[in-house]
Design an enzyme around this catalytic site. Structure first.
Site, PDB file in Angstrom:
ATOM      1  N   GLY A  13       0.702  -1.378  -0.129  1.00  0.00           N
ATOM      2  CA  GLY A  13      -0.258   0.200  -0.063  1.00  0.00           C
ATOM      3  C   GLY A  13       0.840   1.093   0.022  1.00  0.00           C
ATOM      4  O   GLY A  13       0.618   2.475  -0.762  1.00  0.00           O
ATOM      5  N   GLU A  32      10.234   4.086   6.916  1.00  0.00           N
ATOM      6  CA  GLU A  32      10.078   2.804   7.127  1.00  0.00           C
ATOM      7  C   GLU A  32      10.939   2.330   8.291  1.00  0.00           C
ATOM      8  O   GLU A  32      12.119   2.936   8.299  1.00  0.00           O
ATOM      9  CB  GLU A  32      10.667   1.935   5.824  1.00  0.00           C
ATOM     10  CG  GLU A  32      11.219   0.467   6.063  1.00  0.00           C
ATOM     11  CD  GLU A  32       9.946  -0.371   6.429  1.00  0.00           C
ATOM     12  OE1 GLU A  32      10.223  -1.064   7.144  1.00  0.00           O
ATOM     13  OE2 GLU A  32       8.919  -0.213   5.723  1.00  0.00           O
ATOM     14  N   GLY A  83       6.396  -6.198   3.094  1.00  0.00           N
ATOM     15  CA  GLY A  83       6.347  -7.596   3.008  1.00  0.00           C
ATOM     16  C   GLY A  83       6.917  -8.233   1.883  1.00  0.00           C
ATOM     17  O   GLY A  83       7.119  -9.489   1.610  1.00  0.00           O
ATOM     18  N   ALA A  88       6.266 -14.837  -0.658  1.00  0.00           N
ATOM     19  CA  ALA A  88       6.320 -15.846  -1.823  1.00  0.00           C
ATOM     20  C   ALA A  88       6.043 -15.762  -3.166  1.00  0.00           C
ATOM     21  O   ALA A  88       6.036 -16.296  -3.700  1.00  0.00           O
ATOM     22  CB  ALA A  88       5.780 -17.251  -1.076  1.00  0.00           C
ATOM     23  N   VAL A 226       0.962  11.400  15.662  1.00  0.00           N
ATOM     24  CA  VAL A 226       0.527  12.105  14.595  1.00  0.00           C
ATOM     25  C   VAL A 226      -0.552  12.974  15.385  1.00  0.00           C
ATOM     26  O   VAL A 226      -1.481  12.662  15.720  1.00  0.00           O
ATOM     27  CB  VAL A 226      -0.124  11.224  13.477  1.00  0.00           C
ATOM     28  CG1 VAL A 226      -0.800  12.277  12.315  1.00  0.00           C
ATOM     29  CG2 VAL A 226       0.750  10.354  12.924  1.00  0.00           C
ATOM     30  N   HIS A 456      -0.874 -13.651   6.649  1.00  0.00           N
ATOM     31  CA  HIS A 456      -1.821 -12.987   6.109  1.00  0.00           C
ATOM     32  C   HIS A 456      -2.773 -12.475   6.828  1.00  0.00           C
ATOM     33  O   HIS A 456      -3.922 -12.755   6.797  1.00  0.00           O
ATOM     34  CB  HIS A 456      -2.414 -13.792   4.726  1.00  0.00           C
ATOM     35  CG  HIS A 456      -1.545 -14.366   3.780  1.00  0.00           C
ATOM     36  ND1 HIS A 456      -1.468 -15.783   3.511  1.00  0.00           N
ATOM     37  CD2 HIS A 456      -0.318 -13.867   3.234  1.00  0.00           C
ATOM     38  CE1 HIS A 456      -0.474 -15.754   2.798  1.00  0.00           C
ATOM     39  NE2 HIS A 456       0.184 -14.868   2.573  1.00  0.00           N
ATOM     40  N   GLY A 489      -2.668  -3.684   4.548  1.00  0.00           N
ATOM     41  CA  GLY A 489      -3.857  -5.113   4.578  1.00  0.00           C
ATOM     42  C   GLY A 489      -4.808  -4.635   5.797  1.00  0.00           C
ATOM     43  O   GLY A 489      -5.769  -5.448   5.788  1.00  0.00           O
TER      44      GLY A 489
END
Length: 520
Positions: A13, A32, A83, A88, A226, A456, A489
């Site tokens: 994202g 990051e 990720g 994979a 924030v 996930h 996610g």
């Protein structure tokens, strides 16, 4: 303000947001928590814990983080590219049920609305079909034939540059605007980090192109606050507080921006927003932390006993079997020498309580001492083992909340608690074990505590028609605030039942398409 947007996290994202906002003329900073990794920085095997695992307390700053909750154990990624460094490579499109269920189902005709964005995501990620099947995949193919469902077996669609193995060539994806790439050599080490420049990680597409047009990336830093502020023209902006994430003495920064995009994954975004709801952003929806989904996954390892097989050869996930309308099975592998997982594996057993499972484990050791001796002490675990990844679209949800110590904890929200002992999965493990003449093992947490594992984890900041039904609207804007977005996610609002990276990318593309170009 030096930046228009700060993006918290550089996964699927965040990377999409960085490129598309930069193309629209906005000045972007990506923050990051993890490190920058070049090809040679990745560990040769997962025995190099310092480069493989993210455990800052032990000074391990690798690409994989393991988080354990009461109801679920979660594998996630860290580093520039999020990720994508540890996943994979697999890019399936969910079935129709995903687009017509969950909290977002009535907000749009999602299946049709997202079609062009899935297409663009596939192009950007360099999706292609795995061209070669190896021993582990052939075992799954044989199993499908044994079960009479051979027509449901297929090679996977993956984000890998195959080309000519180990041969470097100019950018094959973006008309020469991207970096040089090398052809995949099928070493199987995708999930410990590709050392051969073949895996299409986000630092080789979205982030690379975003940097070329002005986006900045600040690694080894994390956002911890924030705060809304008012600008001179009456508009709302934010002060974003950062600190270093890999040093003993934390260097702090404070940056004023127009907007913030939360893209730290479920564990990063939901954890941070739960903290801010009690502090700087009290108008966040009470739905925050709800509708957490795990894809109803199980992970069981099967080690083959035939000496002439090499199950580490191939790409991380090279084949898939759609076992029924709600479930599918994938073959996962690690590169030869990455045997560290065996330290946390026990014989695979099932049962209603831990006492019965302990007795079954002991019985397995006693019945098959030679086989288990080979697995743990003789044969290379990765060379002889595949991990069976089972997923379902059937729904159940958890809730994450903060306890009195400020730590995030899990509770069951709807349906049954996640379990590693799904009947369909148990049958498939036995079938694959028979197909390759193997012995099954499982993560100790699953076997002993009954806590399933997942790579996930999804939800927690889902879409809704208003703040009572969701945390964000259909365009990913946070209810209650201007220019705050959740794009990772955590926004996934139904159970995809498949690897979710492609869907996160497509929905991120859709969200960015709704933001107008910057005007002076």
């Amino acid at each position: 303000m030096k930046y228009d947007y700060i993006i918290v996290g550089s996964g699927f994202g965040g990377s999409v947001s960085a490129l598309r906002l930069s193309q629209k003329g906005y000045k972007v900073l990506v923050v990051e928590k993890g490190k920058w990794f070049k090809a040679n920085d990745f560990p040769k095997t997962n025995w190099n814990f310092r480069k493989w695992l993210w455990m800052p307390g032990l000074r391990f700053f690798g690409i994989m983080k393991l988080s354990v909750f009461k109801h679920i154990a979660i594998i996630s990624g860290t580093g520039v590219g999020g990720g994508s460094l540890v996943y994979a490579n697999t890019l399936p499109t969910p079935k129709s049920a995903f687009f017509k269920s969950g909290s977002w189902r009535d907000l749009n005709d999602w299946e049709n609305e997202l079609k062009p964005y899935y297409k663009e995501a596939l192009r950007m990620l360099g999706a292609t079909k795995n061209p070669t099947l190896f021993d582990g995949d052939l075992g799954l193919k044989k199993m499908s034939e044994d079960l009479g469902i051979a027509d449901r077996f297929d090679a996977t669609r993956v984000a890998v540059f195959f080309g000519i193995p180990n041969q470097t060539q100019k950018d094959p994806y973006f008309n020469g605007e991207g970096p040089e790439r090398s052809g995949c050599n099928f070493c199987g080490a995708c999930m410990t980090g590709c050392r051969y420049n073949a895996k299409n990680t986000l630092d080789k597409n979205y982030l690379y192109l975003a940097q070329k047009i002005g986006a900045e990336i600040l690694a080894e830093n994390e956002v911890y606050d924030v705060r809304p502020i008012s600008a001179a023209d009456g508009s709302q902006g934010y002060e974003v507080y950062l600190r270093s994430s890999t040093t003993f003495f934390k260097k702090h920064q404070r940056i004023k921006v127009k907007g913030v995009i939360f893209s730290g994954g479920v564990l990063g975004t939901v954890k941070l927003l739960l903290k801010l709801k009690n502090k700087s952003l009290p108008n966040l929806s009470d739905k925050l932390g709800e509708d957490i989904r795990s894809n109803n996954e199980t992970l069981v390892s099967v080690s083959g006993l035939d000496k002439d097989k090499n199950y580490s050869k191939g790409i991380a996930i090279g084949s898939i079997l759609n076992t029924d309308e709600n479930s599918h099975l994938e073959i996962c592998r690690y590169g030869e020498g990455s045997n560290a997982w065996k330290l946390v594996h026990l014989p695979y057993v099932t049962g209603s309580n831990v006492i019965s499972r302990l007795f079954k484990i002991l019985a397995k050791f006693l019945r098959n001492p030679v086989d288990y001796f080979k697995i743990y002490f003789v044969n290379g675990w990765a060379k002889n083992t595949v991990v069976l990844l089972f997923m379902q679209t059937l729904d159940s949800t958890l809730k994450f909340k903060r306890n009195i110590f400020g730590q995030m904890t899990s509770t069951v929200s709807t349906g049954l608690a996640p379990t590693p002992f799904i009947p369909e999965s148990i049958k498939l493990v036995k079938a694959y074990q028979s197909a390759i003449n193997g012995v099954s093992t499982s993560f100790a947490l699953e076997t002993l505590a009954g806590i399933p594992s997942t790579a996930h984890i999804l939800g927690g900041a889902v879409m809704g028609k208003d703040h009572k039904t969701g945390v964000i609207d259909k365009n990913n804007r946070v209810f209650g605030y201007q220019d705050l977005f959740v794009i990772d996610g955590a926004m996934i609002s139904a159970n995809p039942g498949v690897n979710p990276s492609l869907s996160i990318t497509a929905i991120a593309e859709h969200a960015m398409a709704q933001i107008p170009d910057k005007t002076d």
